[in-house]
Structure formats: structure tokens, C-alpha cells
Design a protein around this motif. Structure first.
Motif, PDB file in Angstrom:
ATOM      1  N   UNK A 406       0.846  -1.194   0.000  1.00 49.51           N
ATOM      2  CA  UNK A 406       0.000   0.000   0.000  1.00 49.51           C
ATOM      3  C   UNK A 406       0.880   1.242   0.000  1.00 49.51           C
ATOM      4  N   UNK A 407       1.442   1.497  -1.149  1.00 47.17           N
ATOM      5  CA  UNK A 407       2.316   2.655  -1.363  1.00 47.17           C
ATOM      6  C   UNK A 407       1.965   3.245  -2.716  1.00 47.17           C
ATOM      7  N   UNK A 408       1.757   4.533  -2.760  1.00 44.29           N
ATOM      8  CA  UNK A 408       1.388   5.217  -4.001  1.00 44.29           C
ATOM      9  C   UNK A 408       2.652   5.432  -4.833  1.00 44.29           C
ATOM     10  N   UNK A 409       3.164   4.321  -5.393  1.00 43.42           N
ATOM     11  CA  UNK A 409       4.448   4.356  -6.091  1.00 43.42           C
ATOM     12  C   UNK A 409       4.275   4.884  -7.504  1.00 43.42           C
ATOM     13  N   UNK A 410       5.037   5.891  -7.836  1.00 40.48           N
ATOM     14  CA  UNK A 410       5.123   6.350  -9.225  1.00 40.48           C
ATOM     15  C   UNK A 410       6.263   5.658  -9.945  1.00 40.48           C
ATOM     16  N   UNK A 411       7.307   5.249  -9.176  1.00 42.19           N
ATOM     17  CA  UNK A 411       8.453   4.589  -9.766  1.00 42.19           C
ATOM     18  C   UNK A 411       8.879   3.427  -8.889  1.00 42.19           C
ATOM     19  N   UNK A 429       9.321   4.822  -5.178  1.00 41.79           N
ATOM     20  CA  UNK A 429       9.253   6.262  -5.025  1.00 41.79           C
ATOM     21  C   UNK A 429       7.816   6.733  -4.969  1.00 41.79           C
ATOM     22  N   UNK A 430       7.493   7.486  -3.935  1.00 41.26           N
ATOM     23  CA  UNK A 430       6.134   7.995  -3.715  1.00 41.26           C
ATOM     24  C   UNK A 430       6.189   9.525  -3.712  1.00 41.26           C
ATOM     25  N   UNK A 431       6.267  10.136  -4.918  1.00 42.94           N
ATOM     26  CA  UNK A 431       6.479  11.589  -4.955  1.00 42.94           C
ATOM     27  C   UNK A 431       5.315  12.400  -4.411  1.00 42.94           C
ATOM     28  N   UNK A 432       4.111  11.825  -4.378  1.00 41.84           N
ATOM     29  CA  UNK A 432       2.984  12.582  -3.835  1.00 41.84           C
ATOM     30  C   UNK A 432       3.186  12.969  -2.387  1.00 41.84           C
ATOM     31  N   UNK A 433       3.889  12.118  -1.637  1.00 40.72           N
ATOM     32  CA  UNK A 433       4.205  12.431  -0.244  1.00 40.72           C
ATOM     33  C   UNK A 433       5.678  12.785  -0.060  1.00 40.72           C
ATOM     34  N   UNK A 434       6.432  12.766  -1.163  1.00 39.40           N
ATOM     35  CA  UNK A 434       7.854  13.069  -1.065  1.00 39.40           C
ATOM     36  C   UNK A 434       8.612  12.029  -0.269  1.00 39.40           C
ATOM     37  N   UNK A 435       8.342  10.733  -0.565  1.00 44.07           N
ATOM     38  CA  UNK A 435       8.915   9.646   0.218  1.00 44.07           C
ATOM     39  C   UNK A 435       9.518   8.591  -0.695  1.00 44.07           C
ATOM     40  N   UNK A 436      10.643   8.040  -0.293  1.00 40.97           N
ATOM     41  CA  UNK A 436      11.249   6.884  -0.948  1.00 40.97           C
ATOM     42  C   UNK A 436      11.273   5.742   0.056  1.00 40.97           C
ATOM     43  N   UNK A 437      10.833   4.563  -0.401  1.00 37.88           N
ATOM     44  CA  UNK A 437      10.736   3.396   0.463  1.00 37.88           C
ATOM     45  C   UNK A 437      11.712   2.322   0.012  1.00 37.88           C
ATOM     46  N   UNK A 438      12.332   1.623   0.977  1.00 40.51           N
ATOM     47  CA  UNK A 438      13.096   0.410   0.697  1.00 40.51           C
ATOM     48  C   UNK A 438      12.497  -0.710   1.519  1.00 40.51           C
ATOM     49  N   UNK A 439      12.032  -1.766   0.838  1.00 37.18           N
ATOM     50  CA  UNK A 439      11.344  -2.871   1.482  1.00 37.18           C
ATOM     51  C   UNK A 439      12.237  -4.096   1.480  1.00 37.18           C
ATOM     52  N   UNK A 440      12.382  -4.725   2.631  1.00 40.12           N
ATOM     53  CA  UNK A 440      13.218  -5.901   2.789  1.00 40.12           C
ATOM     54  C   UNK A 440      12.381  -7.166   2.674  1.00 40.12           C
ATOM     55  N   UNK A 441      13.052  -8.278   2.369  1.00 34.32           N
ATOM     56  CA  UNK A 441      12.330  -9.534   2.171  1.00 34.32           C
ATOM     57  C   UNK A 441      11.719 -10.062   3.462  1.00 34.32           C
ATOM     58  N   UNK A 442      12.216  -9.610   4.617  1.00 40.15           N
ATOM     59  CA  UNK A 442      11.636 -10.070   5.890  1.00 40.15           C
ATOM     60  C   UNK A 442      10.448  -9.224   6.330  1.00 40.15           C
ATOM     61  N   UNK A 443      10.020  -8.296   5.488  1.00 34.64           N
ATOM     62  CA  UNK A 443       8.856  -7.473   5.808  1.00 34.64           C
ATOM     63  C   UNK A 443       9.177  -6.140   6.438  1.00 34.64           C
TER      64      UNK A 443
END
Length: 500
Positions: A406-411, A429-443
């Protein structure tokens, strides 16, 4: 590149100590591939009067460029060291045009009547980041060598590159070692650059040897410019094996906004579909070059494997209004047949095509723009097959197979293995909120917001993992923020964030 070196005369014998009086020597350095060639120049042609910095002892001032560290010079068989402080480096670099191939490579020279090769002993190399600069290093010049003690500098945590008003610098980003100097060079799309004509666009290259600086002087970068009005060169960029592939979707040479794709400095392909917008996205890897043209045939769209078809006939054509080709990517081996597949998004139809020996279609939620961006991210889930990450921004989600984030990802992009579990992370990349996320395989997950808020909401418009630049074992992030107003309205900004 010409340097003006000031070397002290020898001190007299006995107890008396005469003041150090500088003698000046002009030395010209030429890049010879695996080092530098140095020679004396008796009466060089220079653009301006040389400037000097003498603060209690003679110091050298490079006419064009040098680093913060020691430069050795020899006069009548005597070796001595000459230094230039950091603030002087920054000031001169802003004033002078720069040959980017010579940026921040520390050299030592034996001043002689004959030219000699100048370079570092194996293992020393160019200095790539301030944290790496401290300690002794050995440089060689002909048969001579000199050990210099380079200073420790403060760590730089964030590097920024700003655009000019309205040019949207950072709309696309990529990275790779273009000049084979061991440093990761940064490639940035500037689709609304106004030189030579309005919105001609540009592709900017920032030499990796400067990335440790807290501020990057504009003269340190090189730009490849679009040619026509509203070509939008740099709308998309990708790097592979020292080459840059770039899209100019507004190119109108063969058809109005037919678009084009350029392998910079080598070749180009021009689209002939009216409003085809070829080059909206490009991908480049060992298996070839890909380009999307989402507007072809009245927004049906098309994607091209360029080595096979150029931009003449689509490798895959879309259905009406599907916008096929808005995104393209090499995605690895998804089906276990030992061959890499490529994927292309058709967000107007909420579908993604995976192309190998056959074409397989993946359907997303209706009206989700599923396929807005696609990326191969390696084997994230540990099942032995590579995985495909897909953005669906109208539902504020991204999908990895059946898993929805549940992330509004543009890229979306692969994130590298930063936790050592043998599985790659995911970048969103979620530019609407100005956020970059890194998700790991362990959650578990990490997130970054713009370190210096720009008010634009575009931080994360483009995102890449670019390897370990500073030697601490973690992956750094390259983030595009094309609508940043820091340098003026929609000037754009690119961030380099060091991993923890």
C-alpha cells in the motif's frame, strides 16, 4: 590542463633560515589513459592572469583544477610538496571551464625537459569520496615516486545537484562508470532545458570523482543537448557498459512528436508515428535496448527491441487506449527457462506484458494504471525465480506477484542487498508524499523524505540504488526531485543519499 606550481627554493646551510621564496613553473598535464603526461611549458597561453595564494609559505595554485590534497613538484632535482586548501579549490573550479575527464585526479610531476607519464601506483587510484582520502598514498612520475599524506575530510552525508528555472532536472536518473576510472558517474535527464531552443532538453553527466563534494559546481558537469524545440531529450535515461541511452519523445523530425531514442555519441533512431512519443521510457542491458512509444496509433502504444526492429515496426503493439510502452524494463528470468525476459506496461488497460519466447499478459486491478512503471528486482521472495515489481498509482499500490504494497508508487526499482540476506530489496518512489521506500524480504521497511523540503512533492519521482560509493558496505540512493523549486520554479534537484 595547465597548472602553475610554486616550489620553494632550498633552505641555506647553517643555523640561519632564509624565508622561502617561490619559484614558478608552468606544467601541462595531458590525460594518456592510464595516467598523465607532464611537461614544462615556458610561455603558456592562458585565459587570465594567474592567481596566487601565499599564506606564510609558498603554495601552488592550479590554473584549472586540482584536489584538496598534496601535489608534488620537482625543481632542479629537489622534491617538495605544495598544497591548496579546499576553499581555493571550490573558488577556482567555479571560475574556470573544466575538462571533466581530469576532475579530481591527484597527480605528481617530475619537471623535466622531456615529458613523463604521471599516475598513481596500483591500488591508490583516483580519490572518490572524502572518507577515503586520509592517509599515505604513493604517486609516480617516470622513474620517480613520492609518498604524500592526504588529509582526512569531514564525511558528506548528502550530495545535491540543482537545476535551473523550469528545466525539471532529475526527471530521469541513471548511474554507471562511463569513463572507466572506477568511480560511479551520474546521468540525469533534464527534459525542459532551454538550450539551444525551448524545451530541447538535455542529458547531464556528473563525473563520479566529484561525488564526495557537498556542493557540485555547474561547470563540473557535461551536457548533451537536444536539437529541436520541445524534443524533451532526457525524458528517460539508462546506462549500460559505459554507454548512455536516452529518450527524446518530443522529437518531430519524421512525424509530429514521433520521438527518438539516442545512444549518445553513437547512434539514434527516430520515430515516424504522429504523437507516438517514442522514448518516453528506455531500458538498456546486456540483452539489448528497449524503448516505449505509448502514444503510437492513437494511444494504443508500442514497445520496441531496438536491435531487432529499430523504431520501424513494434516488437509489441498495444490495444486501443492501452498506452503500451509507458514503461519498459529488462526483468530477468521470471519463468525459469534460463533466458531474460522484458516487460512493458499498458496502464490504460491495467496490464503488463512479459515478453520472452512468448508474450504473457498480467492483469491488475481495473482503472488502477497498473503498469505505470515496471522493474525487474531479482529474486526477492526466495523461490529461485526473478520477480517483477509493478506500480499501480491510481490504487495507491505496488504489486510483486500476488503481494500488494500500500504505497502510491510512481516509480519502482531494484534496491540491492543491503541487509546481507542474499535477497534484493525493493525501491519505491512515492512523490505525492515526497517519500522513498526500501522494502526488505523479511517485511521490514525503511523510508526517506526530502532532507531539505522543497514544497514540490516530487522527491521520489525517480529512484535508483547505485552501489556503495563511500566504502561503508551499504548501498547509496539516487533520487530525482524534478519539480523542486529550490533553484527556481520547477528547476529540479537530484539527491545522493548515503546508506546507513
Amino acid at each position: 590542463m595547465i597548472w602553475l606550481l610554486a616550489c620553494p627554493e632550498p633552505q641555506p646551510a647553517g643555523d640561519s633560515v632564509a624565508p622561502l621564496v617561490p619559484e614558478t613553473v608552468w606544467v601541462e598535464f595531458d590525460d594518456v589513459g592510464d595516467g598523465f603526461e607532464a611537461r614544462c611549458v615556458s610561455d603558456p597561453e592562458v585565459d587570465a592572469e594567474p592567481e596566487w595564494l601565499i599564506d606564510g609559505e609558498p603554495r601552488e595554485l592550479a590554473r584549472d583544477i586540482d584536489c584538496d590534497t598534496a601535489v608534488a613538484c620537482s625543481l632542479e632535482g629537489r622534491l617538495s610538496e605544495a598544497y591548496r586548501p579546499r576553499e581555493q579549490f571550490d573558488r577556482v573550479l567555479r571560475m574556470q571551464p573544466v575538462d571533466d575527464a581530469l576532475l579530481c585526479v591527484v597527480a605528481c610531476g617530475v619537471l623535466a625537459d622531456e615529458s613523463v607519464d604521471v599516475g598513481w601506483d596500483e591500488g591508490a587510484g583516483p580519490l572518490l569520496w572524502p572518507q577515503r582520502q586520509g592517509g599515505e598514498r604513493t604517486c609516480r612520475a617516470g622513474d620517480s615516486s613520492l609518498i604524500v599524506d592526504t588529509p582526512e575530510l569531514d564525511a558528506v552525508e548528502t550530495v545535491v545537484l540543482d537545476g535551473q528555472v523550469g528545466e525539471e532536472l532529475g526527471f530521469s536518473i541513471a548511474a554507471g562508470d562511463l569513463d572507466l576510472d572506477g568511480a560511479v558517474d551520474i546521468v540525469v535527464g533534464v527534459p525542459k532545458a532551454d538550450a539551444p531552443t525551448t524545451y530541447a532538453g538535455a542529458v547531464l553527466v556528473l563525473p563520479g570523482a566529484l561525488l564526495g563534494r557537498p556542493e557540485i559546481p555547474e561547470v563540473a558537469t557535461t551536457r548533451t543537448l537536444g536539437l529541436g524545440t520541445a524534443d524533451y531529450l532526457g525524458w528517460s535515461v539508462e546506462v549500460h557498459d559505459g554507454q548512455v541511452l536516452a529518450g527524446a519523445p518530443g522529437d518531430s523530425r519524421l512525424a509530429h512528436r514521433g520521438g527518438s531514442v539516442q545512444l549518445l555519441g553513437e547512434d539514434e533512431w527516430v520515430g515516424d508515428h504522429v504523437l507516438g512519443w517514442a522514448g518516453t521510457d528506455v531500458a538498456f542491458g546486456a540483452a539489448g535496448m528497449l524503448a516505449g512509444a505509448y502514444g503510437a496509433d492513437d494511444d494504443a502504444g508500442a514497445s520496441y527491441l531496438i536491435e531487432q526492429v529499430g523504431l520501424d515496426e513494434p516488437s509489441l503493439a498495444g490495444d486501443p487506449d492501452s498506452l503500451l510502452g509507458l514503461s519498459v524494463s529488462w526483468v530477468g528470468d521470471l519463468d525459469g527457462d534460463g533466458l531474460d525476459e522484458w516487460a512493458t506496461g499498458a496502464p490504460g488497460a491495467a496490464r503488463v506484458a512479459v515478453v520472452g519466447d512468448e508474450v504473457t499478459w498480467i492483469d491488475g486491478p481495473a482503472d488502477s494504471y497498473f503498469g505505470w512503471d515496471v522493474a525487474g528486482v531479482g529474486d526477492h521472495d526466495g523461490d529461485g525465480l526473478d520477480d517483477l515489481l509493478v506500480a499501480a498509482p491510481l490504487t495507491d499500490q505496488a504489486f510483486l506477484g500476488e503481494v500488494a504494497y500500500t504505497i502510491d508508487a510512481r516509480t519502482v526499482a531494484p534496491g540491492g542487498d543491503t541487509d546481507g540476506d542474499g535477497r534484493p530489496e525493493l525501491l519505491l518512489g512515492e512523490p505525492g508524499t515526497g517519500t522513498v521506500w526500501r522494502l526488505h524480504s523479511d517485511g521490514t521497511e525503511e523510508s526517506w523524505t526530502a532532507p531539505d523540503p522543497t514544497g514540490s512533492g516530487s522527491f521520489g519521482w525517480a529512484v535508483r540504488a547505485i552501489g556503495d560509493l563511500d566504502g561503508d558496505g551499504t548501498t547509496e540512493l539516487l533520487v530525482g526531485d524534478p519539480f523542486s523549486d529550490v533553484g527556481g520554479e520547477d528547476a529540479g534537484r537530484v539527491w545522493i543519499l548515503l546508506g546507513d
